[in-house]
Design an enzyme around this catalytic site. Structure first.
Site, PDB file in Angstrom:
ATOM      1  CE  LYS A  23     102.167  86.458 -33.059  1.00  0.00           C
ATOM      2  NZ  LYS A  23     103.004  86.139 -32.217  1.00  0.00           N
ATOM      3  CE  LYS A  82      97.037  88.456 -28.581  1.00  0.00           C
ATOM      4  NZ  LYS A  82      98.016  87.688 -27.817  1.00  0.00           N
ATOM      5  CE  LYS A 113     105.044  88.889 -24.769  1.00  0.00           C
ATOM      6  NZ  LYS A 113     105.093  87.663 -25.835  1.00  0.00           N
TER       7      LYS A 113
HETATM    8  P1  ATP Z   1     102.575  88.405 -29.402  1.00  0.00           P
HETATM    9  O1  ATP Z   1     102.000  90.038 -29.162  1.00  0.00           O
HETATM   10  O2  ATP Z   1     104.109  88.680 -29.579  1.00  0.00           O
HETATM   11  O3  ATP Z   1     101.970  87.480 -30.154  1.00  0.00           O
HETATM   12  P2  ATP Z   1     101.387  87.974 -26.691  1.00  0.00           P
HETATM   13  O4  ATP Z   1     101.407  89.201 -26.076  1.00  0.00           O
HETATM   14  O5  ATP Z   1     100.058  87.442 -27.409  1.00  0.00           O
HETATM   15  O6  ATP Z   1     102.551  87.913 -27.720  1.00  0.00           O
HETATM   16  P3  ATP Z   1     102.716  85.272 -25.748  1.00  0.00           P
HETATM   17  O7  ATP Z   1     103.954  85.239 -25.024  1.00  0.00           O
HETATM   18  O8  ATP Z   1     102.028  84.926 -26.988  1.00  0.00           O
HETATM   19  O9  ATP Z   1     102.195  87.070 -25.695  1.00  0.00           O
HETATM   20  O10 ATP Z   1     101.515  85.086 -24.560  1.00  0.00           O
HETATM   21  C1  ATP Z   1     101.862  84.614 -23.126  1.00  0.00           C
HETATM   22  C2  ATP Z   1     100.475  84.323 -22.569  1.00  0.00           C
HETATM   23  O11 ATP Z   1      99.759  85.538 -22.389  1.00  0.00           O
HETATM   24  C3  ATP Z   1      99.540  83.445 -23.076  1.00  0.00           C
HETATM   25  O12 ATP Z   1      98.824  82.384 -22.283  1.00  0.00           O
HETATM   26  C4  ATP Z   1      98.454  84.172 -23.892  1.00  0.00           C
HETATM   27  O13 ATP Z   1      97.492  83.805 -24.170  1.00  0.00           O
HETATM   28  C5  ATP Z   1      98.495  85.405 -22.902  1.00  0.00           C
HETATM   29  N1  ATP Z   1      98.053  86.555 -23.441  1.00  0.00           N
HETATM   30  C6  ATP Z   1      98.580  87.430 -24.173  1.00  0.00           C
HETATM   31  N2  ATP Z   1      97.697  88.324 -24.562  1.00  0.00           N
HETATM   32  C7  ATP Z   1      96.708  88.450 -23.895  1.00  0.00           C
HETATM   33  C8  ATP Z   1      95.519  89.135 -23.878  1.00  0.00           C
HETATM   34  N3  ATP Z   1      95.519  90.408 -24.262  1.00  0.00           N
HETATM   35  N4  ATP Z   1      94.505  88.897 -22.812  1.00  0.00           N
HETATM   36  C9  ATP Z   1      94.966  87.845 -22.113  1.00  0.00           C
HETATM   37  N5  ATP Z   1      95.699  86.892 -22.173  1.00  0.00           N
HETATM   38  C10 ATP Z   1      96.884  87.183 -22.989  1.00  0.00           C
END
Ligand code: ATP
Ligand code: LTN
Length: 333
Positions: free
Chosen positions: A115, A197, A200
């Site tokens: 980040k 990964k 969002k």
């Molecule tokens: P950002 O992109 O803003 O970092 P993020 O998509 O990683 O956000 P978070 O709110 O940080 O979302 O994550 C919420 C939950 O979803 C956490 O438990 C995280 O591990 C899970 N998660 C996020 N992306 C994935 C993915 N691609 N596959 C599986 N689990 C995920």
């Protein structure tokens, strides 16, 4: 543990539109814990501001994330659903834990490195101490299990280290939590770069399927998903694109990889991608319908936020007061 009851805690940031990665890696798995655990699911808005947010959007997404929790099957009667900033003990405990967390430990966190590379104009102290606030979320409820995607495993491990460190100085202060990861949905990959990964906050919206995407959009995105030059539907490390689609299909249909390979033997990627798109859209349709109903009742969501915060505060106050006493803060009743 709270008394005799084991505790489950998890959180999602209201930092963007939630993806099928958030759904399959985290939220979809939350409901099953309510049978045997006291469960707390939090919308972590204080974490979200480690990256610059537009206030109106943050507010809207906070409602949406709470509504999505419920639309994904979390019954507010069986789970404590609430918003982090409404329970001030999170931030207070984070300060205390900051004094027991090492600079070197935080410097090793891969999410911080990623980040800060991505937001090089805003490498703020909150981004650095993000895992300490997350540890506070978890330890505040004497949590036993934390369902998360694999990207959060390192943070939960740091939380365990912090809890163990404090327990050595102040015996029996904290329950030491375990991360729990879904067998196959723990890491859903980007459709455009399947070695990365699905996230969002990805700028390429075609790489990401959102929980709220409509059927045509979902099918179009899967149609464009990057695969490889073979035409064989097989789960393998050297086929990250196809393997990711197989994981998604498996999570939504319940079929094993062997069954999927058999189902699509002799068929091309076109047929397979369409099937993945349809299975995804069909599985998300009821979530989307329920989400629309919940969002139409803002007062209902606010009542839930209030009730959830009151429930969570009751437990949070108890733990915080226990810690303050052990640390040597004066307590006047
Ligand atoms: P950002 O992109 O803003 O970092 P993020 O998509 O990683 O956000 P978070 O709110 O940080 O979302 O994550 C919420 C939950 O979803 C956490 O438990 C995280 O591990 C899970 N998660 C996020 N992306 C994935 C993915 N691609 N596959 C599986 N689990 C995920
Ligand atoms: N850091 C997590 C969100 C989060 C969380 C938590 C998850 C904040 N506090 C406590 C589990 C337990 C993320 O998904 N990025």
């Amino acid at each position: 543990m709270f008394g005799e009851q084991k505790v489950c805690f998890s959180g999602v940031q209201p930092s963007g539109n939630l993806t099928i990665g958030n759904y399959l890696g985290a939220i979809k798995n939350f409901a099953e814990f309510s049978q045997h655990y006291k469960t707390f699911y939090c919308v972590v808005d204080e974490h979200a501001i480690t990256v610059r947010q537009n206030p109106a959007e943050l507010r809207r997404r906070t409602y949406e994330t709470l509504a999505l929790y419920m639309a994904c099957g979390l019954d507010p009667e069986k789970n404590t659903l609430y918003v982090q900033s409404m329970v001030h003990e999170h931030a207070e405990l984070a300060w205390l834990l900051n004094c027991f967390t090492m600079f070197g430990e935080l410097s090793r966190m891969t999410q911080f490195k990623d980040k800060s590379a991505k937001h090089s104009d805003n490498i703020n102290a909150g981004l650095f101490t993000y895992p300490v606030l997350m540890a506070a979320d978890i330890l505040l409820f004497q949590t036993d299990v934390v369902p998360v995607g694999i990207d959060q495993k390192q943070h939960v491990e740091l939380c365990r280290d912090i809890a163990n460190r404090l327990n050595q100085i102040y015996p029996d202060l904290f329950t030491v939590p375990e991360p729990i990861m879904a067998k196959s949905g723990k890491k859903i990959m980007s459709l455009a770069e399947p070695t990365k990964k699905m996230s969002k906050s990805d700028e390429n919206t075609n790489a990401v399927v959102y929980i709220l995407d409509d059927k045509d959009t979902i099918i179009r995105k899967f149609k464009r998903a990057v695969t490889d030059s073979e035409a064989e539907i097989r789960f393998s490390e050297d086929k990250p694109g196809v393997s990711n689609l197989m994981t998604i299909y498996s999570c939504f249909t319940g079929n094993t990889y062997d069954e999927i390979e058999r189902e699509f033997a002799g068929k091309g990627y076109g047929d397979f991608k369409l099937a993945v798109g349809e299975a995804t859209a069909d599985a998300l349709a009821p979530v989307q319908a329920r989400f629309a109903e919940l969002m139409a009742d803002k007062a209902g969501l606010e009542a839930q936020m209030k009730r959830g915060a009151e429930e969570a505060s009751y437990y949070a106050r108890r733990t915080l007061s226990k810690i303050q006493k052990k640390l040597g803060f004066v307590q006047i009743r």
